[in-house]
Design an enzyme around this catalytic site. Sequence first.
Site, PDB file in Angstrom:
ATOM      1  N   CYS A 165       0.838  -1.207   0.000  1.00 52.23           N
ATOM      2  CA  CYS A 165       0.000   0.000   0.000  1.00 52.23           C
ATOM      3  C   CYS A 165       0.875   1.259   0.000  1.00 52.23           C
ATOM      4  CB  CYS A 165      -0.916   0.005   1.213  1.00 52.23           C
ATOM      5  SG  CYS A 165      -2.218  -1.228   1.149  1.00 52.23           S
ATOM      6  N   GLU A 173       4.119   1.171   2.193  1.00 44.53           N
ATOM      7  CA  GLU A 173       5.245   0.899   3.074  1.00 44.53           C
ATOM      8  C   GLU A 173       6.589   1.061   2.385  1.00 44.53           C
ATOM      9  OE1 GLU A 173       2.923  -2.925   2.158  1.00 44.53           O
ATOM     10  OE2 GLU A 173       2.531  -0.862   2.754  1.00 44.53           O
TER      11      GLU A 173
END
Length: 558
Positions: A194, A196
């Site tokens: 997502c 990170e």
Amino acid sequence: MAEICRWVPAHAPRTFYEALQYYWFVHIGVITELNPWDSFNPGRLDQHLFPFYQKEIEARTITKERARELLQSFWVKFNNHPAPPKIGVTAKESSTYTDFALINVGGLKPDGSNAVNELSYLILDVVEEMRILQPSSMVQLSRENPDSFIERAMHILKTGFGQPSIFNTDAIIQELMRQGKSLEDAREGGASGCVESGAFGKEAYWLTGYFNLPKVLEITLHGGIDPRTGKRVGLETPGLETLNSFDDLLAAFHTQLKHFIDIKIKGNLIIEKLFADHMPVPFLSLLIDDCIANGKDYNAGGARYNTSYIQGVGLGSVTDMLAALKYWVFDGRTVRLEDFKTGGKEEMIRALSADFVGFEDLRYKLIYETPKYGNDDDYADDLAVKVFDMFFDAVDGRPNARGGNHHIMMLPTTSHVYFGSVTGATPDGRKAWQPLSEGISPFQGADIKGPTAVLKSASKIDHLRTGGTLLNQKFTPQLLDSEKGITSVAKLIRGYFKMNGHHIQFNVVTADTLKDAQKHPEKYRDLIVRVAGYSDYFNDLSEALQNEIIRRTEQSNL
């Protein structure tokens, strides 16, 4: 997280086509080895493929049109290989079949210069043309990148399927260096899954689970007892009725927060040790720097860097909860209603227990007359910073079982819906079992002063001390319907990134369209929306998640 970009020397690709084939075969090999905390990432596709592309263009062994066709086929292969179905709580936390492969485009070269090239734009063309869920796409935007790059991305975003997301390269580099990565490794890294951050091809960075910040405050208000079950799950600390000051409330919340983080990390260490001892991943270990040199498997700490992330959820909600308590209960105001003789603290507990039934006037005040996060109001935003700092201090730097450390992220996927379903009514006026705020976004509908105020509020937390933050915005199509609108939003993003914001993504759709799609799904089979760190078909989302996206503030002006 592992970026799959390491060529096996004896079988290194020689052409653009072979390089894409290699990516695909490695993907198939690695996906069978991934653990539930892990994922894979094709990484910075424009950087890895450009030497092949450039060489063949110059030799006239490939044309731009042929390269485009090969990339389109690559996109189709990814989209036709969805992640395994999720079941139980996992489905509630992340109800999607996407596999979170995130193509990075743009950013910087290892020497710090602009990395945007001809292939960067060609890949963006393919993203726009294919308009499918996988692989997910993002642009790394540095101050060194030209405005034409972000504006090209905005022309895709305005079509309304939530891609590409936008990431701050300069912030990611600082985040990774703070964690101990070298400057060159940080510049070659990026974001996967997502949002990170990681050093691609050199790091095993695992998402170890979501952490419900508002639930910790709910338990704090009840002295360590979960009001949903009536069971003691936290430490025995003073409940709201016996707290004498707002500082005492913050202290009790901090105590409970540290208690639950201790439990979380203890569990992480056990699980990581199980993976190290019983679940080796030899194929993946071949592709990550230093596993062979260290003689250790990827799951056992063989990578150059080994990180465990804990994802905080509900920052906007917990901030608004604290702001309401501070504003109405502890700062000299009163929430006493004429029908009740008790003081503000007791009445707040009564209202929460009743899910605000009979306390409608109080709920109105909590929703509409209380400072809210997302409006550039320091009264609320300072509390967001306090919660962020507590969460960071409780997690950051604590050892994991693989020779690395724990760090924080602010990422929900869709767990903010699930977490809301186990959290009762809250002091911000939210009804019981409803979704919490997502990422570092304000609570749905609470941001009423426009996107600039949202970004200023979000920038007050220190993104550089995280491994990623997720910020959603919803714009009307009309806002991006002109070159002036495109340029204005591009400048808005640049401004946010100058304040060290990590990430931003957009839904470009009206609430009316989404409501009509709920009523007439057959008319909207191709409607794709941005959910969290991924896009999905609106018709495939749960009704609760659909409603959560509809409730997000619809920005029509800058």
